[in-house]
Design an enzyme around this catalytic site. Structure first.
Site, PDB file in Angstrom:
ATOM      1  N   GLY A 120       0.832  -1.192   0.000  1.00 17.22           N
ATOM      2  CA  GLY A 120       0.000   0.000   0.000  1.00 17.22           C
ATOM      3  C   GLY A 120       0.868   1.243   0.000  1.00 17.22           C
ATOM      4  CB  CYS A 121       0.311   4.629  -1.370  1.00 21.98           C
ATOM      5  SG  CYS A 121      -1.358   4.957  -0.743  1.00 21.98           S
ATOM      6  CE1 TYR A 122      -1.562   8.468   3.157  1.00 22.25           C
ATOM      7  CE2 TYR A 122      -3.371   6.907   2.949  1.00 22.25           C
ATOM      8  CZ  TYR A 122      -2.897   8.203   2.889  1.00 22.25           C
ATOM      9  OH  TYR A 122      -3.746   9.233   2.575  1.00 22.25           O
ATOM     10  CB  ALA A 123       1.845   0.129   3.965  1.00 21.34           C
ATOM     11  CB  THR A 124       5.336   2.186   0.333  1.00 18.12           C
ATOM     12  OG1 THR A 124       4.689   1.095  -0.326  1.00 18.12           O
ATOM     13  CG2 THR A 124       6.720   2.378  -0.259  1.00 18.12           C
TER      14      THR A 124
END
Length: 306
Positions: A120-124
C-alpha cells in the site's frame, strides 16, 4: 532474441492498472494481453488468458482479487505468477511482500515468488522509515508509534477523483478517523511493530504525491539516540538501493509532497531539534509511483527476470 513476457492486467481500467500499462507501454521485453469488456467478469475467458500469460497483475477490489486468485488456483501447473495490487494478500500466508528494499534478501525472495502482494502507498512510506529503525534497535518493537500522512486525491478512487476535479471536495481533510485504516496490518507486520500504531491519514487538493511522517521523542527511544544516529541507521539500510534514498533535511523547515511525482523514487529525511530531543522522520513518494504502479513494475521485473 528472447520472447517477450506476456502480462495481463486484471482491472486495467482503474487508476493503478492504467498507470502500470503506461509504464510498460512500448517495452520490447513485455507483451500486454487484454480482455474484452464483455469478458471481464467471465471466468472461462479469464482462465483462458491466465493459462497463456507469464504474470497477472490484479488491480481489483479485494473480493474480486480473491476470486481471481481462486480461479488461478484451479489451473495447477498452468497458473501464472500473480502480483496483487489490492489489500487482499499483503499479509496472507504464502505471499511475498513486494517491497524489495525491506531487508536483505527481500528482492531475491520476490524473484523466486509466484505470489507477491504489492504494498500500500501509506504503508510503503511508513515501513520504509520504521523497519530500519526497528532492526537497528532504535525504535522498540513494542513502541506505540504515531504516523501522520497526506496524499494526493488520486489514491482515493474514482469518486474522490471526480469530486476533487469537479471542485466539489474539501481542500484538505483527515479521514479514517475510526482508526481502522486497511494499511495498518502490513505496517505492523513488515515494520515489525508489536503494538498497533496510531495512523492518521489525510488527503489534500493536489492530484498525486505523498508525505508520511513519524514523530519521535528521542529520550523515549532505546539508547536515547541522536538524529544523526537515526540517519546513520537509515543510510546503512538503504546503501546501494536504486529507488530509496536518505536525504539531508531541506532548509527552512518545510517539505512539499509532489517533487517525486511520476517516478518510482522514495526519499527519507530526518528533521530534528536536539535541544528539545525531538525528531520527525519523513518519507516522500508518489502515491501512484513507489506507492502503487511504480512498485508494481519494479516487482514484476524481479518476478520475470527483466
Amino acid at each position: 532474441m528472447t520472447a517477450p513476457k506476456r502480462i495481463f492486467i486484471d482491472g486495467e481500467a482503474g487508476t493503478t492498472g492504467l498507470q502500470i500499462r503506461e509504464r510498460l507501454d512500448g517495452r520490447a521485453d513485455v507483451a500486454l494481453v487484454s480482455i474484452s469488456a464483455d469478458d471481464r467478469k467471465n471466468p472461462a475467458a479469464k482462465a483462458g488468458i491466465f493459462e497463456n500469460v507469464d504474470l497477472v497483475v490484479l488491480c481489483l477490489p479485494d473480493d474480486a482479487a480473491k476470486e481471481s486468485v481462486a480461479l488461478a488456483d484451479t489451473l495447477g501447473d498452468k497458473a501464472p505468477k500473480i502480483l496483487d495490487a489490492s489489500t487482499a494478500h499483503r499479509v496472507a500466508p504464502g505471499w511475498t511482500y513486494g517491497f524489495p528494499e525491506l531487508c536483505a534478501g527481500q528482492a531475491d525472495a520476490i524473484k523466486a515468488a509466484s505470489r507477491v502482494g504489492n504494498p500500500g502507498c501509506y504503508a510503503t512510506g511508513a515501513i520504509a522509515m520504521l523497519r530500519p529503525l526497528v532492526d537497528a534497535g532504535l525504535v522498540a518493537v513494542d513502541a506505540t508509534c504515531a504516523i501522520h500522512a497526506v496524499s494526493g486525491y488520486s489514491g482515493g478512487g474514482k469518486a474522490m477523483i471526480a469530486a476533487y476535479e469537479a471542485g466539489q471536495a474539501a481542500p484538505f481533510e483527515l479521514y479514517a478517523l475510526g482508526l481502522e485504516h486497511k494499511h495498518i496490518p502490513e505496517i505492523m507486520a513488515y515494520g515489525r511493530l508489536a503494538a498497533r500504531p496510531l495512523f492518521v491519514p489525510s488527503v489534500g487538493n493536489f492530484r498525486q504525491g505523498m508525505l508520511v511522517s513519524l514523530p519521535l521523542a528521542l529520550e523515549s527511544l532505546p539508547g536515547k539516540p541522536t538524529a544523526a544516529d537515526l540517519e546513520a541507521a537509515l543510510q546503512s539500510h538503504y546503501a546501494g538501493a536504486k529507488y530509496v534514498r536518505v536525504m539531508a533535511p531541506e532548509p527552512g523547515g518545510k517539505l512539499e509532497p509532489q517533487a517525486l511525482n511520476n517516478t518510482n523514487d522514495l526519499e527519507i529525511r530526518v528533521y530534528a531539534n536536539e535541544a528539545h530531543r525531538q525528531a520527525v522522520v519523513v518519507a516522500k513518494l508518489d502515491n501512484l509511483g513507489k506507492g502503487a504502479s511504480g512498485a508494481a513494475v519494479q516487482n514484476l521485473e524481479l518476478m520475470l527476470g527483466l
